[in-house]
Design a protein around this motif. Structure first.
Motif, PDB file in Angstrom:
ATOM      1  N   LYS A  40       3.305   0.070  14.838  1.00 29.95           N
ATOM      2  CA  LYS A  40       3.109  -0.446  13.625  1.00 29.95           C
ATOM      3  C   LYS A  40       4.548  -1.021  12.863  1.00 29.95           C
ATOM      4  O   LYS A  40       4.478  -1.864  12.118  1.00 29.95           O
ATOM      5  CB  LYS A  40       2.481   0.765  12.682  1.00 29.95           C
ATOM      6  CG  LYS A  40       2.087   0.221  11.353  1.00 29.95           C
ATOM      7  CD  LYS A  40       1.204   1.053  10.677  1.00 29.95           C
ATOM      8  CE  LYS A  40       1.183   0.877   9.090  1.00 29.95           C
ATOM      9  NZ  LYS A  40       0.425   1.941   8.236  1.00 29.95           N
ATOM     10  N   GLU A  57       5.514  -4.880  11.855  1.00 32.73           N
ATOM     11  CA  GLU A  57       5.896  -5.209  10.434  1.00 32.73           C
ATOM     12  C   GLU A  57       7.368  -5.887  10.463  1.00 32.73           C
ATOM     13  O   GLU A  57       7.613  -6.873   9.546  1.00 32.73           O
ATOM     14  CB  GLU A  57       5.683  -4.154   9.342  1.00 32.73           C
ATOM     15  CG  GLU A  57       4.342  -3.748   9.202  1.00 32.73           C
ATOM     16  CD  GLU A  57       3.938  -2.562   8.491  1.00 32.73           C
ATOM     17  OE1 GLU A  57       5.010  -1.932   7.898  1.00 32.73           O
ATOM     18  OE2 GLU A  57       2.827  -2.303   7.991  1.00 32.73           O
ATOM     19  N   GLY A  74       7.264  -9.375  10.930  1.00 35.30           N
ATOM     20  CA  GLY A  74       6.266 -10.035   9.997  1.00 35.30           C
ATOM     21  C   GLY A  74       4.780 -10.077  10.057  1.00 35.30           C
ATOM     22  O   GLY A  74       4.260 -10.934   9.377  1.00 35.30           O
ATOM     23  N   GLN A 104       1.112  -8.967   9.298  1.00 38.99           N
ATOM     24  CA  GLN A 104       0.290  -8.110   8.379  1.00 38.99           C
ATOM     25  C   GLN A 104      -0.700  -7.402   8.710  1.00 38.99           C
ATOM     26  O   GLN A 104      -1.477  -8.074   9.647  1.00 38.99           O
ATOM     27  CB  GLN A 104       0.072  -9.348   7.311  1.00 38.99           C
ATOM     28  CG  GLN A 104       1.051  -9.786   6.523  1.00 38.99           C
ATOM     29  CD  GLN A 104       0.674 -10.871   5.691  1.00 38.99           C
ATOM     30  OE1 GLN A 104       0.280 -12.069   5.933  1.00 38.99           O
ATOM     31  NE2 GLN A 104       0.678 -10.595   4.243  1.00 38.99           N
ATOM     32  N   PRO A 105      -1.232  -6.361   8.205  1.00 33.26           N
ATOM     33  CA  PRO A 105      -2.450  -5.577   8.633  1.00 33.26           C
ATOM     34  C   PRO A 105      -3.765  -6.257   8.344  1.00 33.26           C
ATOM     35  O   PRO A 105      -3.799  -6.483   7.111  1.00 33.26           O
ATOM     36  CB  PRO A 105      -2.082  -4.124   8.495  1.00 33.26           C
ATOM     37  CG  PRO A 105      -1.483  -4.325   7.034  1.00 33.26           C
ATOM     38  CD  PRO A 105      -0.643  -5.539   7.414  1.00 33.26           C
ATOM     39  N   LYS A 114       0.107 -14.446  10.693  1.00 31.81           N
ATOM     40  CA  LYS A 114       0.705 -13.392  11.443  1.00 31.81           C
ATOM     41  C   LYS A 114      -0.126 -12.024  11.243  1.00 31.81           C
ATOM     42  O   LYS A 114       0.178 -11.170  10.024  1.00 31.81           O
ATOM     43  CB  LYS A 114       2.182 -13.050  11.414  1.00 31.81           C
ATOM     44  CG  LYS A 114       2.959 -14.496  11.799  1.00 31.81           C
ATOM     45  CD  LYS A 114       4.487 -14.324  11.806  1.00 31.81           C
ATOM     46  CE  LYS A 114       5.120 -13.410  13.079  1.00 31.81           C
ATOM     47  NZ  LYS A 114       6.437 -13.591  12.963  1.00 31.81           N
ATOM     48  N   ARG A 115      -1.064 -11.671  11.794  1.00 30.78           N
ATOM     49  CA  ARG A 115      -1.733 -10.333  11.676  1.00 30.78           C
ATOM     50  C   ARG A 115      -1.514  -9.273  12.780  1.00 30.78           C
ATOM     51  O   ARG A 115      -1.527  -9.723  13.991  1.00 30.78           O
ATOM     52  CB  ARG A 115      -3.220 -10.725  11.538  1.00 30.78           C
ATOM     53  CG  ARG A 115      -4.337 -10.829  12.818  1.00 30.78           C
ATOM     54  CD  ARG A 115      -4.740  -9.225  13.057  1.00 30.78           C
ATOM     55  NE  ARG A 115      -5.735  -9.308  14.056  1.00 30.78           N
ATOM     56  CZ  ARG A 115      -5.737  -9.188  15.152  1.00 30.78           C
ATOM     57  NH1 ARG A 115      -4.538  -9.410  15.687  1.00 30.78           N
ATOM     58  NH2 ARG A 115      -6.809  -8.974  16.014  1.00 30.78           N
ATOM     59  N   TYR A 116      -1.643  -7.985  12.376  1.00 28.59           N
ATOM     60  CA  TYR A 116      -1.941  -7.033  13.185  1.00 28.59           C
ATOM     61  C   TYR A 116      -3.110  -6.255  13.039  1.00 28.59           C
ATOM     62  O   TYR A 116      -3.357  -6.249  11.939  1.00 28.59           O
ATOM     63  CB  TYR A 116      -0.422  -6.123  13.288  1.00 28.59           C
ATOM     64  CG  TYR A 116      -0.231  -5.181  12.476  1.00 28.59           C
ATOM     65  CD1 TYR A 116      -0.753  -4.069  12.465  1.00 28.59           C
ATOM     66  CD2 TYR A 116       0.620  -5.332  11.450  1.00 28.59           C
ATOM     67  CE1 TYR A 116      -0.644  -2.913  11.461  1.00 28.59           C
ATOM     68  CE2 TYR A 116       0.776  -4.349  10.495  1.00 28.59           C
ATOM     69  CZ  TYR A 116       0.341  -3.126  10.353  1.00 28.59           C
ATOM     70  OH  TYR A 116       0.577  -2.311   9.438  1.00 28.59           O
TER      71      TYR A 116
END
Length: 456
Positions: free
Chosen positions: A30, A34, A37, A39-40, A123-125
């Motif tokens: 995690k 971040e 760059g 975002q969750p 950009k997502r995680y």
């Protein structure tokens, strides 16, 4: 006599120590997501069946856990299919929802559903559990976590370069040096199928080729023949079974093999761009390798394909994977939304780190001290100190019951708590604390500041 309770095969309970180790891995991943760059987001554990079915190929569809409709689900079942005992056709009338198989397809659904709220490139995680009705074995579970990072809304190959760097950064942070990031390109596989005259068998060809490390060359050839790929075509792909050399040498060989395929040559150029830039930027501990047999059996990859192998000497399947999907959101009505993403296999990474003994000792550290309970007055005095110590970030706790002192010390020992704090009438009257080192047996009397400094 009641039967002993159990859990379903392919699932697990986790002890406090195991959860601490898993959280260490998740937090490391995690933090690096971040830094890059990302975002969750989170999505539901189950989706409408139509969202998932048909997105993973036949093999994937069979591994999706279906959820029976609520209530009398057979009342609305198709009578003909029920009578014929045709479970495949019956499923759609008795099950409208399914547990998610991965995080990528739900993410595509999320992008389409929320496209007016998202700033692209996005950009997502996402770190959540997924479920697969697979046969359980070492490193393969029916319930497991995926840790995904994706970028949508950009066709730039610099994203692939950064994702290779992200793999390198995460595994280096975890102390897993020497992982191999394998790369290939779906266009190259399409080009090979075109050159050998098997374009109509692309999926069968790639699914079989992807199993080379599992069933060997003979097994792959046998499966290709069973799927209707000619022996003449198989002879043409023979060089792929022993494809050696440096990355640049492999790229050159592919360029020669694919001279008659426009799509194949485009894949070669994409690979060249990614590999050249990753090489020039440098990796800290990971190794980049072009693996032309890498053909992850999912239908949605259209460009680069990634897979991460554990360090040499560790018998484990892939610990990460991903790729470019130019048209994934198209299946939900949003065209021209290119994306690329990678995934970290938390459970397998855990097993590899455990096998190599790479978990830091501090990961599973319990409370620093246990305050011995001598009664209500002493407990209140202890809790005043405990409150202040916790505000300083020090892990301490009070034994809840006024039990025999020996039992309380035994509890601390079993919990691997290194110190006991004794607060009886004498300590209360002098506003002090007796700190006992449970490893050496040494015991000293301290004021609060001394206690705090000893436990930091």
């Amino acid at each position: 006599m009641a039967s002993k309770p159990s859990i379903p095969k392919g699932t697990r309970d986790f002890s406090p120590a195991e959860v601490a180790k898993r959280q260490y891995i998740i937090q490391t991943i995690k933090n690096n997501f971040e830094k890059f760059g990302f975002q969750p987001i989170e999505t539901p554990s189950f989706e409408n069946s139509e969202t998932l079915m048909g997105k993973y190929g036949e093999e994937g569809d069979r591994l999706i856990f279906k959820i029976l409709n609520s209530g009398d689900y057979l009342a609305k079942a198709n009578g003909t299919h029920l009578e014929a005992k045709d479970s495949t056709k019956l499923t759609s009338s008795i099950s409208e929802k399914a547990l998610r198989y991965d995080l990528t397809v739900p993410f595509a659904r999320y992008v389409v559903q929320h496209q007016n709220e998202i700033e692209f490139p996005f950009k997502r995680y996402q770190i959540q559990p997924v479920w697969r009705a697979d046969r359980p074995q070492k490193g393969r579970f029916r319930e497991f976590f995926q840790c995904d990072a994706d970028v949508v809304g950009s066709k730039s190959l610099w994203q692939e370069v950064e994702l290779v760097q992200l793999y390198d950064t995460v595994f280096t942070s975890l102390g897993l040096n020497g992982v191999t990031v394998k790369i290939n390109n779906r266009k190259i596989l399409s080009g090979i199928a075109e050159v050998i005259g098997a374009s109509d068998k692309l999926i069968d060809f790639t699914v079989a080729l992807d199993k080379l490390d599992k069933i060997g060359e003979d097994g792959v050839k046998k499966e290709m023949i069973e799927k209707g790929i000619s022996e003449e075509a198989i002879v043409k792909v023979q060089p792929l079974f022993n494809f050696t050399g440096s990355i640049s040498e492999k790229i050159q060989k592919l360029a020669q093999l694919l001279t008659t395929s426009e799509e194949g040559l485009k894949g070669v150029e994409e690979l060249r761009f990614i590999c050249d830039n990753v090489t020039n930027l440098g990796l800290t501990t990971a190794i980049l390798d072009l693996d032309v047999t890498l053909a992850r059996g999912l239908n949605y990859y259209t460009g680069a394909i990634f897979e991460v192998a554990a360090p040499k000497g560790v018998a484990m399947g892939s610990i990460g994977g991903g790729g470019r999907y130019d048209d994934l959101t198209g299946i939900f009505g949003l065209k021209n939304m290119s994306g690329v993403g990678i995934s970290f296999g938390l459970d397998r990474i855990y097993l590899v780190i455990e096998e190599l003994g790479l978990f830091p000792e501090t990961v599973t550290a319990s409370s620093k001290a246990l305050f011995i309970n001598y009664g209500d007055q002493e407990a209140f005095y202890a809790l005043q100190a405990i409150k202040k110590l916790r505000s300083e970030g020090i892990k301490v706790e009070l034994y809840p019951d006024n039990a025999k002192v020996g039992k309380q010390f035994q509890h601390a020992d079993k919990r691997n708590i290194p110190f006991a704090v004794i607060v009886g009438g004498e300590e209360m009257s002098s506003n002090s604390y007796s700190l006992k080192n449970l490893i050496s047996g040494e015991q000293i009397i301290l004021d609060f500041e001394g206690l705090k400094n000893a436990l930091i």
